[in-house]
Design an enzyme around this catalytic site. Structure first.
Site, PDB file in Angstrom:
ATOM      1  N   LYS A   4      -3.648 -21.506  -9.529  1.00 12.79           N
ATOM      2  CA  LYS A   4      -4.745 -20.767 -10.177  1.00 12.79           C
ATOM      3  C   LYS A   4      -6.043 -20.960  -9.415  1.00 12.79           C
ATOM      4  CE  LYS A   4      -6.980 -22.695 -13.890  1.00 12.79           C
ATOM      5  NZ  LYS A   4      -8.416 -22.740 -13.624  1.00 12.79           N
ATOM      6  N   ASN A   5      -6.294 -22.208  -9.009  1.00 16.33           N
ATOM      7  CA  ASN A   5      -7.592 -22.513  -8.419  1.00 16.33           C
ATOM      8  C   ASN A   5      -7.699 -22.128  -6.941  1.00 16.33           C
ATOM      9  OD1 ASN A   5      -8.302 -23.321 -10.930  1.00 16.33           O
ATOM     10  ND2 ASN A   5      -8.231 -25.524 -10.511  1.00 16.33           N
ATOM     11  N   CYS A  25     -13.781 -23.216 -19.172  1.00 15.06           N
ATOM     12  CA  CYS A  25     -13.379 -24.166 -20.203  1.00 15.06           C
ATOM     13  C   CYS A  25     -14.573 -24.990 -20.657  1.00 15.06           C
ATOM     14  CB  CYS A  25     -12.286 -25.090 -19.657  1.00 15.06           C
ATOM     15  SG  CYS A  25     -10.639 -24.366 -19.749  1.00 15.06           S
ATOM     16  N   ARG A  73     -21.368 -27.690 -17.053  1.00 19.16           N
ATOM     17  CA  ARG A  73     -20.944 -26.804 -15.975  1.00 19.16           C
ATOM     18  C   ARG A  73     -22.074 -25.916 -15.444  1.00 19.16           C
ATOM     19  NH1 ARG A  73     -14.871 -24.837 -16.700  1.00 19.16           N
ATOM     20  NH2 ARG A  73     -14.887 -25.257 -14.482  1.00 19.16           N
ATOM     21  N   ASP A 128      -7.969 -32.674 -13.618  1.00 17.47           N
ATOM     22  CA  ASP A 128      -7.030 -31.786 -14.330  1.00 17.47           C
ATOM     23  C   ASP A 128      -5.702 -32.470 -14.667  1.00 17.47           C
ATOM     24  OD1 ASP A 128      -8.631 -29.212 -13.988  1.00 17.47           O
ATOM     25  OD2 ASP A 128      -8.447 -29.938 -11.942  1.00 17.47           O
ATOM     26  N   ARG A 144      -4.347 -18.914 -19.647  1.00 18.69           N
ATOM     27  CA  ARG A 144      -5.317 -18.767 -18.547  1.00 18.69           C
ATOM     28  C   ARG A 144      -4.788 -19.379 -17.256  1.00 18.69           C
ATOM     29  NH1 ARG A 144     -10.861 -21.173 -19.382  1.00 18.69           N
ATOM     30  NH2 ARG A 144     -10.808 -20.563 -17.214  1.00 18.69           N
TER      31      ARG A 144
END
Ligand code: EPU
Length: 455
Positions: free
Chosen positions: A40-41, A137, A142, A327, A435
């Site tokens: 995903k990243n 998230c 952030r 993560d 997601r």
């Protein structure tokens, strides 16, 4: 900004998940094989990189997750033609890139933070870029200060408006010397995506060097960029006038791999994670072994399993690469509730990434959160009133409970906690998990999990 439930519903619906809640029956080991796709990243950033090419790009191993849907929508509103070929390949044609309005970008972005990474490419292509209020998230404040400061250094003008931020580059973008106060993944990507077409040389100090960033550099080099990665977090980029499209198979999702590994350990199970590779997971594998998990590395993936016996407590500190990734901590904490003794997890990347532990406590776990930096060095959050250290006392037999998913990784850990608990649990807002975890419902089913979905 949307509510948590609206975010969850939108994320789930975009990949065909109509249920908001899962009722799970715990106590059964997860056993079987699952296959990973691209990270995903990395995939979402690679899609943005296609904006920089003069010709179409082909990205392979793209997972069916809602973050990919969001970026696809954002590219399309900017005129990029995105088409699917086969199961997991995207063709991205940026021949007709155009501006989009704040409201349209905002509507497509949902809660994603990805629009910030469109800035450099759009400034190069169109001379302007808009960023709406950003989400992502809810695991800390952030901020985007590193991003905006880096863009200013390239010569961008940042204009804060009521709907968001408008950026322009009246004199073009020029290479710059930039030093990040913290090795931010997103800000490093921002610099890369901007510097490759800026005039002159850029030197980035304090860069993040996660494998996903190295894979983005691979992609940019395929496009024609000149980038060198030196020791001590220094990246140098020589700007070029033209970039072509790329053909690339995305790096595997090591966060998903670690999540299934933790699921195997927490449920006494045995999961072969196809596509996982050792070299990007060295740090995780060391900790997994110290906790008492076993693994077998094969050419096409890694088998993770609970070898029997007692799990052992560990002291870990999350960190930027090559440290233990933030993560990875949420799923692993579930396994630590089953270890004999006191474990400590010091979260140094995000100031509020232990929200998910409330649900584990409801299930019977003994977890205390502390403001102090426990078990390691002082971090940026030490004197700032954030509960960013967790003490986990085990072993505990978790019992079923009704819990609400707070964020992506926390959500996955709720699922595995429920599957490792005695009795029945209901997990709500499961759309958020879509997601970042492709087909997680089908994967759970394939691994023998016992559950029903509820709309
Ligand atoms: N930070 C700032 N200012 C900035 C940017 C970041 O202070 O301008 C701070 C953040 O607040 C945070 C720290 O720097 O405390 C690290 O943030 P970073 O920029 O590295 O994170 P990110 O790029 O927003 C990506 C991943 C995260 C992953 C982190 C760390 C994506 C889309 N997200 O976030 O993934 O945890 O790097 O590796 O790539 C996830 O997959 O669940 C996830 C949250």
């Amino acid at each position: 900004m949307n509510t948590l439930l609206e975010d969850a519903q939108a994320a789930g619906a975009s990949v065909g998940l109509t249920a908001d809640r899962i009722t799970l029956q715990g106590g059964k080991p997860l056993v079987g094989r699952i296959e990973l796709k691209g990270a995903k990243n990395l995939v979402t950033k690679a899609m943005v990189a296609s904006l920089l090419g003069e010709t179409p790009s082909e990205l392979r191993s793209v997972p069916e997750i809602s973050d990919v849907r969001v970026v696809k929508g954002l590219l399309e509103v900017h005129g990029v033609k995105v088409s699917a070929v086969g199961d997991d390949t995207l063709l991205l044609d940026p021949a007709n890139v155009e501006s989009a309005h704040f409201e349209v970008i905002d509507a497509y972005a949902g809660s994603s933070r990805i629009p910030i990474l469109f800035c450099g490419p759009l400034l190069h292509r169109l001379g302007e870029a808009f960023i709406p209020d950003l989400g992502g998230c809810r695991i800390g404040d952030r901020p985007i200060d590193f991003h905006l400061e880096s863009l200013r250094r390239f010569g961008a003008v940042v204009d804060k408006q009521p709907q968001g931020i408008r950026l322009t580059a009246p004199n073009g973008l020029k290479g710059a010397k930039i030093e990040l106060a913290y090795p931010s993944v997103g800000a490093t990507e921002q610099v890369l995506l901007t510097a490759v077409r800026a005039e002159g040389t850029t030197e980035l100090r304090g860069a993040a060097v996660e494998p996903e960033i190295m894979d983005l550099i691979n992609i940019l080099q395929k496009m024609g960029a000149i980038i060198s990665v030196d020791t001590d977090r220094v990246i140098r980029i020589e700007g070029v006038e033209r970039l072509e499209g790329f053909k690339h198979t995305a790096l595997f999702d090591r966060n998903e791999a670690a999540s299934w590994a933790a699921a195997a350990l927490a449920t006494n199970g045995d999961i072969f994670v196809g596509g996982a590779r050792q070299s990007e997971m060295l740090t995780f594998l060391n900790v997994f072994r110290k906790v008492g998990g076993a693994f077998e590395i094969q050419d096409d993936g890694i088998r993770f399993y609970h070898p029997g016996g007692k799990l052992k407590p560990v002291i870990i500190e999350t960190d930027v690469h090559p440290g233990f990734m933030t993560d990875w901590q949420q799923p692993l904490v579930v396994a630590l509730t089953k270890a004999e003794g006191v474990s400590i997890v010091h979260e140094t990347v995000y100031e509020q990434r232990f929200g998910f532990t409330d649900a584990l406590v409801d299930m019977g776990a003994h977890i205390q959160l502390h403001r102090e930096c426990l078990g390691g060095a002082q971090c940026r959050f030490g004197q700032r009133n954030f509960n960013h250290s967790a003490v986990i006392v085990g072993p505990t037999e978790l019992h079923g409970a009704d819990v609400v998913v707070p964020d992506l990784r926390g959500g996955f850990s709720h699922l595995i906690a429920a599957l490792s608990a005695e009795g029945t649990s209901t997990v709500s807002n499961v759309g958020i998990i879509a997601r970042g975890y492709e087909n997680f419902i089908e994967k759970l089913r394939a691994l023998g999990a016992d559950f029903v979905l509820e709309a």
